[in-house]
Enzyme design. Structure first.
Site, mmCIF file in Angstrom:
data_model
loop_
_atom_site.group_PDB
_atom_site.id
_atom_site.type_symbol
_atom_site.label_atom_id
_atom_site.label_comp_id
_atom_site.label_asym_id
_atom_site.label_seq_id
_atom_site.Cartn_x
_atom_site.Cartn_y
_atom_site.Cartn_z
ATOM 1 N N ASP A 29 -14.144 -5.868 -3.991
ATOM 2 C CA ASP A 29 -14.222 -5.864 -2.530
ATOM 3 C C ASP A 29 -15.596 -6.389 -2.141
ATOM 4 O OD1 ASP A 29 -11.721 -4.730 -2.515
ATOM 5 O OD2 ASP A 29 -12.434 -2.687 -2.119
ATOM 6 N N ASP A 87 0.868 -1.174 0.000
ATOM 7 C CA ASP A 87 0.000 0.000 0.000
ATOM 8 C C ASP A 87 0.901 1.219 0.000
ATOM 9 O OD1 ASP A 87 -2.056 -1.738 0.136
ATOM 10 O OD2 ASP A 87 -2.812 -1.114 2.088
#
Lengths: 213, 256
Positions: B130, B11
């Site tokens: 997601d 990330d």
């Protein structure tokens, strides 16, 4: 000795990683060009012929860039490394796009993977994408320092089926056992992506840069 | 046959790796180029960067990160986060990415995925999904697509959505269980299995890895083609090499 290596650019696929990987292994004074200029290609010491995309688009792009003859001449005359579509288009016919005539350096067809299920129950998804084993069939200088059955990175839905069995320098199993590398004299061509295959791939590119035909 | 892929995920926020990376033997713990280099040396099969930069001023940073990584790390690279237009895709591919992951933009404009695969090829378009379980206990299992880090429901059924994205030409599904993300209790293997059985393209399982058994379960129970993990590699609890050896010992085919 410094040398000039040209990566043939005909607008099919991102050549940056191929050029970067060749630069990474090339000698200090070596020049790596990315070009579609037939003169530059034919005056180079070595030629890398990559390619990505559909067969018909690739052939159209080669033709639009007036590269058919330059590619064939280079394939006959100097250390030449075909990668992915740069291997497939060396044959004479692809089943892709309802049938596409190719450059025709070698007799044979480019075929679609059968898919289905492997003996261990795994689905053989198409495209064949990921790291598979490359079984070396000959003692070629481009295999120098690469362990037998090393894994290389593949992304493709079609594979080559040349008429001449003796062209194969390596085989890979994915439902069919196909020629993942071919070799003859000054030519070597692979279906996998050495520029994305970590150490094994860099070693193969290094061997190509050092290759004395 | 193909090896199951182990994919570490970074990330990246304004050019720095976040999630509290604590390498002891790396000079700049938050430098994505150094982290990527290390993962490559450990035997990562691919590397995924998720750009979580909030400010658009800093978005150019990820392009430079990808450029630097691509000039010295020679394995497939995927970039996700903020991919909204064909220009975004082109910029990432030109910088040296091999694939881009499209998430929110696909939900708001599914046709974008179709256009992207037609223009750039299926092999470089990953659709990130997601999903969160919405069925109550005792009901047949059902998962829904969420956006905004799992906060906003979309009403889209996860299995139907995955099929549609596959029909639109997506080359791969990056499937994150929002119920499991960050929990370290393992993947939602039922979710993975449901998606794997629904689509003919590879599925990367993500969200919930806390130990190496979880990675094996993702492949064996979930049927995933690849497993993605962040924190267990970031905190150097396990190296990628250890993960691969462990998986091989459990009968999973990996690249060693």
């Amino acid at each position: 000795m410094t040398q000039r290596i040209t990566v043939i650019d005909y607008g099919m696929g991102n050549l940056r990683s191929v050029a970067k990987a060749v630069e990474h292994v090339a000698g200090k004074g070596d020049k790596v060009h990315v070009s579609d200029d037939p003169e530059l290609i034919l005056s180079s010491d070595r030629v890398v012929f990559p390619g990505q995309g559909a067969a018909r688009d690739c052939m159209a792009a080669i033709s639009d860039h007036h590269l058919n003859q330059a590619v064939l001449d280079a394939a006959h005359s100097k250390p030449f490394l075909g990668i992915c579509m740069g291997q497939q288009v060396l044959l004479d016919f692809s089943e892709e796009n309802g049938g596409t005539p190719l450059l025709g350096l070698y007799k044979g067809r480019v075929r679609h993977f059968p898919g289905g299920t492997a003996p261990d129950g795994e689905a053989m998804k198409i495209p064949h994408m990921g790291w598979n084993r490359v079984h070396q069939l000959s003692d070629h200088p481009l295999w120098y320092g690469i362990p037998q059955d090393s894994r290389f990175y593949f992304v493709h839905s079609y594979y080559i089926d040349p008429e001449r069995d003796d062209l194969a320098a390596a085989s890979t199993d994915y439902g069919v056992n196909f020629a993942s590398a071919i070799a003859e004299e000054n030519l070597f061509a692979v279906q996998f992506h050495p520029e994305k295959s970590a150490d094994a791939g860099l070693q193969l590119l290094q061997n190509f840069v050092n290759w004395k035909v | 046959m193909l090896a199951k892929r182990i994919i570490p995920c970074l990330d990246v926020d304004a050019g720095r790796v976040v999630k509290g990376v604590k390498f002891v033997d790396i000079r700049d713990a938050g430098d994505p180029v150094e982290v990527a280099r290390r993962y490559n040396e450990e035997g990562a099969d691919e590397i995924t960067f998720l750009d979580i930069t909030a400010s658009s001023d800093d978005r150019e940073t990820i392009v430079h990160v990808v450029e630097q990584v691509a000039s010295e790390v020679f394995i497939p690279l995927t970039v996700g986060g903020g991919i909204r237009t064909a220009d975004d895709i082109r910029r990432m591919l030109n910088a040296g990415a091999d694939k881009v992951a499209i998430n929110t933009a696909a939900v708001f404009n599914p046709e974008f995925v179709k256009e992207a695969t037609e223009r750039f090829g299926s092999q470089c378009i990953v659709v990130a999904i997601d999903a969160k379980q919405v069925s109550a206990e005792g009901e047949p299992l059902k998962w829904e697509i969420f956006t905004h880090g799992g906060r906003k429901p979309t009403g889209l059924d996860a299995i139907e959505w995955a099929k549609r994205m596959s029909d639109y030409g997506a080359g791969e599904i990056l499937l994150t269980s929002m119920d499991r993300d960050g929990t370290k209790i393992g993947f939602d293997n039922k979710l993975t299995r449901a998606i794997v059985e629904a689509v003919p393209i590879p599925v990367i399982a993500s969200g919930g890895v806390g130990n190496l058994d979880h990675m094996v379960d993702g492949v064996k129970q979930g049927g995933a083609d690849a497993v993605l993990a962040a924190s267990i590699f970031h905190f150097a609890e396990y190296s990628i090499g250890e993960a691969k050896t462990f998986m091989q010992d459990k009968g999973v085919e990996v690249r060693l």
